[in-house]
Design a protein around this motif. Sequence first.
Motif, PDB file in Angstrom:
ATOM      1  N   UNK A  85       0.868  -1.178   0.000  1.00  0.00           N
ATOM      2  CA  UNK A  85       0.000   0.000   0.000  1.00  0.00           C
ATOM      3  C   UNK A  85       0.902   1.224   0.000  1.00  0.00           C
ATOM      4  N   UNK A  86       1.022   1.862  -1.142  1.00  0.00           N
ATOM      5  CA  UNK A  86       1.961   2.962  -1.299  1.00  0.00           C
ATOM      6  C   UNK A  86       1.528   4.230  -0.569  1.00  0.00           C
ATOM      7  N   UNK A  87       0.313   4.263  -0.041  1.00  0.00           N
ATOM      8  CA  UNK A  87      -0.151   5.431   0.706  1.00  0.00           C
ATOM      9  C   UNK A  87       0.196   5.331   2.193  1.00  0.00           C
ATOM     10  N   UNK A  88       0.707   4.191   2.626  1.00  0.00           N
ATOM     11  CA  UNK A  88       1.106   4.006   4.021  1.00  0.00           C
ATOM     12  C   UNK A  88       2.624   4.147   4.102  1.00  0.00           C
ATOM     13  N   UNK A  95      14.913   1.314  17.176  1.00  0.00           N
ATOM     14  CA  UNK A  95      15.185   0.030  16.541  1.00  0.00           C
ATOM     15  C   UNK A  95      13.983  -0.904  16.612  1.00  0.00           C
ATOM     16  N   UNK A  96      13.151  -0.751  17.618  1.00  0.00           N
ATOM     17  CA  UNK A  96      12.049  -1.676  17.846  1.00  0.00           C
ATOM     18  C   UNK A  96      10.660  -1.092  17.594  1.00  0.00           C
ATOM     19  N   UNK A  97      10.553   0.172  17.213  1.00  0.00           N
ATOM     20  CA  UNK A  97       9.242   0.806  17.046  1.00  0.00           C
ATOM     21  C   UNK A  97       9.183   1.569  15.724  1.00  0.00           C
ATOM     22  N   UNK A  98       7.984   1.600  15.129  1.00  0.00           N
ATOM     23  CA  UNK A  98       7.743   2.290  13.865  1.00  0.00           C
ATOM     24  C   UNK A  98       6.545   3.222  14.003  1.00  0.00           C
ATOM     25  N   UNK A  99       6.615   4.372  13.348  1.00  0.00           N
ATOM     26  CA  UNK A  99       5.501   5.305  13.264  1.00  0.00           C
ATOM     27  C   UNK A  99       4.843   5.090  11.906  1.00  0.00           C
ATOM     28  N   UNK A 100       3.560   4.784  11.918  1.00  0.00           N
ATOM     29  CA  UNK A 100       2.813   4.544  10.695  1.00  0.00           C
ATOM     30  C   UNK A 100       2.022   5.806  10.357  1.00  0.00           C
ATOM     31  N   UNK A 101       2.202   6.291   9.127  1.00  0.00           N
ATOM     32  CA  UNK A 101       1.507   7.489   8.663  1.00  0.00           C
ATOM     33  C   UNK A 101       0.791   7.167   7.355  1.00  0.00           C
ATOM     34  N   UNK A 102      -0.249   7.926   7.067  1.00  0.00           N
ATOM     35  CA  UNK A 102      -0.985   7.784   5.809  1.00  0.00           C
ATOM     36  C   UNK A 102      -0.774   9.055   4.993  1.00  0.00           C
ATOM     37  N   UNK A 103      -0.473   8.860   3.710  1.00  0.00           N
ATOM     38  CA  UNK A 103      -0.210   9.966   2.798  1.00  0.00           C
ATOM     39  C   UNK A 103      -1.528  10.447   2.195  1.00  0.00           C
ATOM     40  N   UNK A 104      -1.794  11.742   2.318  1.00  0.00           N
ATOM     41  CA  UNK A 104      -2.999  12.351   1.751  1.00  0.00           C
ATOM     42  C   UNK A 104      -2.619  13.383   0.689  1.00  0.00           C
ATOM     43  N   UNK A 105      -1.607  13.100  -0.061  1.00  0.00           N
ATOM     44  CA  UNK A 105      -1.184  14.025  -1.112  1.00  0.00           C
ATOM     45  C   UNK A 105      -0.179  15.041  -0.621  1.00  0.00           C
ATOM     46  N   UNK A 106      -0.648  16.123  -0.029  1.00  0.00           N
ATOM     47  CA  UNK A 106       0.268  17.181   0.394  1.00  0.00           C
ATOM     48  C   UNK A 106       0.546  17.181   1.893  1.00  0.00           C
ATOM     49  N   UNK A 107      -0.032  16.244   2.653  1.00  0.00           N
ATOM     50  CA  UNK A 107       0.276  16.160   4.079  1.00  0.00           C
ATOM     51  C   UNK A 107       0.168  14.704   4.541  1.00  0.00           C
ATOM     52  N   UNK A 118       4.979  -6.302  15.880  1.00  0.00           N
ATOM     53  CA  UNK A 118       3.626  -6.160  15.341  1.00  0.00           C
ATOM     54  C   UNK A 118       3.661  -5.705  13.886  1.00  0.00           C
ATOM     55  N   UNK A 119       4.611  -4.868  13.560  1.00  0.00           N
ATOM     56  CA  UNK A 119       4.758  -4.349  12.211  1.00  0.00           C
ATOM     57  C   UNK A 119       5.108  -5.481  11.238  1.00  0.00           C
ATOM     58  N   UNK A 120       5.929  -6.419  11.669  1.00  0.00           N
ATOM     59  CA  UNK A 120       6.328  -7.523  10.796  1.00  0.00           C
ATOM     60  C   UNK A 120       5.254  -8.608  10.703  1.00  0.00           C
ATOM     61  N   UNK A 121       4.487  -8.826  11.762  1.00  0.00           N
ATOM     62  CA  UNK A 121       3.506  -9.912  11.782  1.00  0.00           C
ATOM     63  C   UNK A 121       2.318  -9.594  10.881  1.00  0.00           C
ATOM     64  N   UNK A 122       1.667  -8.469  11.108  1.00  0.00           N
ATOM     65  CA  UNK A 122       0.519  -8.116  10.275  1.00  0.00           C
ATOM     66  C   UNK A 122       0.838  -6.800   9.582  1.00  0.00           C
ATOM     67  N   UNK A 123       0.593  -6.750   8.326  1.00  0.00           N
ATOM     68  CA  UNK A 123       0.886  -5.540   7.562  1.00  0.00           C
ATOM     69  C   UNK A 123      -0.139  -4.467   7.898  1.00  0.00           C
ATOM     70  N   UNK A 124       0.292  -3.317   8.384  1.00  0.00           N
ATOM     71  CA  UNK A 124      -0.655  -2.254   8.703  1.00  0.00           C
ATOM     72  C   UNK A 124      -1.255  -1.671   7.436  1.00  0.00           C
ATOM     73  N   UNK A 125      -2.487  -1.226   7.512  1.00  0.00           N
ATOM     74  CA  UNK A 125      -3.135  -0.602   6.390  1.00  0.00           C
ATOM     75  C   UNK A 125      -4.003  -1.550   5.584  1.00  0.00           C
ATOM     76  N   UNK A 126      -4.013  -2.818   5.912  1.00  0.00           N
ATOM     77  CA  UNK A 126      -4.844  -3.767   5.187  1.00  0.00           C
ATOM     78  C   UNK A 126      -6.201  -3.858   5.790  1.00  0.00           C
TER      79      UNK A 126
END
Length: 126
Positions: A85-88, A95-107, A118-126
């Motif tokens: 999902x190219x918008x995520x 090293x152990x944590x990720x910030x997940x953001x959604x792209x809305x074009x200009x912000x 958790x990031x590796x087990x289930x893909x966020x955004x699905x």
Amino acid sequence: MSRRKKSFPCGHKGYGQICHRCAHEQTIWEEKKQQKNAWEETFTQDPIDLRPFPKNVVLKARQILQGLANQQDYREFHGKRLRHDRFVISIPVTRHYRLICRDHGNFLTPEAVISHEDYNVCKPGR
């Protein structure tokens, strides 16, 4: 005439009207409580919930969120778009944590901070 030590209700012995040891412990306890309350109040300003995370993760996530709010590019924080999902966008916080953001074009809209497991087990955004 010699002075006698007094037994306080807390079990300590000493001279004077109050137990200075317990009074000192009480002031330290109150200071820690004030610091904890001040730390808890800082979470009201965050766009996402950061309460369950360690302090170093919270501070780094806030730094990244502040940069994104100031229109910095997510690639400056080593962020990458997900393949499925190219918008995520995933930005490493530590090293152990990720910030997940959604792209809305200009912000970018921050959605969550998740652990790398958790990031590796289930893909966020699905």
